[in-house]
Design an enzyme around this catalytic site. Sequence first.
Site, PDB file in Angstrom:
ATOM      1  CB  SER A 299      -0.907   0.005   1.231  1.00 28.92           C
ATOM      2  OG  SER A 299      -0.105   0.282   2.371  1.00 28.92           O
ATOM      3  CE  LYS A 300      -2.035   6.563  -2.809  1.00 26.70           C
ATOM      4  NZ  LYS A 300      -3.408   6.885  -2.528  1.00 26.70           N
ATOM      5  NE  ARG A 301       0.836   0.312   6.140  1.00 29.91           N
ATOM      6  CZ  ARG A 301       1.633  -0.732   6.327  1.00 29.91           C
ATOM      7  NH1 ARG A 301       2.764  -0.609   6.968  1.00 29.91           N
ATOM      8  NH2 ARG A 301       1.285  -1.918   5.869  1.00 29.91           N
ATOM      9  CG  HIS A 302       4.542  -1.176   1.938  1.00 29.91           C
ATOM     10  ND1 HIS A 302       3.212  -1.543   1.891  1.00 29.91           N
ATOM     11  CD2 HIS A 302       5.091  -1.906   2.937  1.00 29.91           C
ATOM     12  CE1 HIS A 302       2.980  -2.454   2.808  1.00 29.91           C
ATOM     13  NE2 HIS A 302       4.092  -2.691   3.463  1.00 29.91           N
ATOM     14  N   GLY A 303       5.398   3.092   0.129  1.00 26.80           N
ATOM     15  CA  GLY A 303       6.048   3.950  -0.883  1.00 26.80           C
ATOM     16  C   GLY A 303       5.141   4.069  -2.084  1.00 26.80           C
TER      17      GLY A 303
END
Length: 509
Positions: free
Chosen positions: A266-270
């Site tokens: 998800s966006k959390r990872h980049g």
Amino acid sequence: MENGKIRVRFAPSPTGLLHVGNARTALYNWLFARRSEGTFILRIEDTDTERSHPRYEKQLMEDLRWLGLDWDEGPIEPGTKGPGKGEFGPYRQSNRLQIYTKYAAKLLAEEKAYRCFCSIEELEAERKALLEKQLPQIYSGRCRHLSAKVLKRNVAAGLPFSIRLKIGEEPLRFQDMVRGPVEFQAEAVSDPILVRSGTEMEPGMPVYNYVVTVDDALMAITHVIRGDDHISNTPKQVAIYEAFGWPVPMFAHLSTILGADRERLSKRHGATSIATFREMGYLPEALVNYLALLGWGAEDGKTETFTLPELIQAFALERVTPSPAIFDFDKLNWLNRHYIKIASPVRLAALAWEYFGGLLPEKDDASDAVLVWFVRVVELFVPSVDHLGQLTAKALFLFGFDPDVARSKPENAEVLAADSARTVLGELANRVRAHSQPVTAEVFKRWMEEIKQATGIKGTELYHPIRIAITGSHSGPDFDKLIPVIEQGATLRVGVPSIRERVERFVGV
Ligand code: GLU
């Protein structure tokens, strides 16, 4: 359709940016089609009218084209109502609603499906009761057994109904090219809704499992390659094929893509969308290569760099792994660096220009000399970046920097505090002042030699203070290459201070 010809489709919902997971699905479909000289179809699944948006459709077509994934059939331009390219259109589900209504009527007429008059409240109460008894929350099938009389009365009264498929007793089976044979018990599926609540006059909205099956069958899809989040939908789709008497295609469910922490990517990872990677200055060939490796590997177990044509030759669905793929940003960066290294500097410069907005003129207004100079700038800095978006930060000092800020950086302050630094910079300043021509790499080299001879200072004690004075930092590209780029830039009126201006500003006139 030619007999036996492979037909696959990529069927995105235009409800957001194209995610790497879906892009991989598109790529695998495309490779499978190209490898077998089959047909790759783009179908837009926009029945979720609230979340679907033409701008996402536009973006997704741009992203596919950017990756090099052309489609043989499908919509041509976003938002157009036409049949698109191909004989099986329209290829946008919102333009196919009459088809779904017609086929639902057929199932009703053949008694393979039935009208369900249960209200949302009734279904909710039923679900809750089952939950309390810790029973599986499946529909009781109440309306399946309505008498002809009640049915007629309800229809005549215009009561809204949904349409449900009658599920038989037999397990639902399908072949998965990634997972092997898969079987679901019929109870796990219950009688799925095909069309949401509506009336005879105003039919309701057909649901995903129903429309996807109708489309895949009518578009003669032979292989359904998609994310494994759809595995639990597949038995329902198999039941629909069977109800119509249509051949069930082959399936291939691709594993979920996870982040390094094994959570869903998800966006959390980049960055996760193709548009973002593109904006960051990743090359499409790097991304395509990386996506291909996310769950698939070369037959020799080691080759990792593949161009699209090479992938067409090498790709095999049989080697796609069912275990989750971990998105490895380092590996993507490694591949991007590889493709940057072999890309033409002129192409890289054209791509990199946009990152220098505000520093350089509009590309169309730039002189040939500036364009040529910029190619050298890009050549100078690309070896040190993972993606082109990082060039600006690396090259910013070319356009000047604040000497006080550079002095105050702890790592610079330490270098500059040495007596030798003052000596070296004084020597450099003398030479710069006495030199009226642009400084060439040769002249600069001679100065370094002279300063070394005159002061006995050498190595980092010599070079680091000088580099800080010229670039604001003690590390960076070789002087041999850097000096000409600075001096040439200084003649072009693009805001690049010359060596002389830099040294004078830093040392103080
Ligand atoms: N529209 C579905 C999605 O975006 C794809 C369905 C399918 O491939 O069957 O998840």
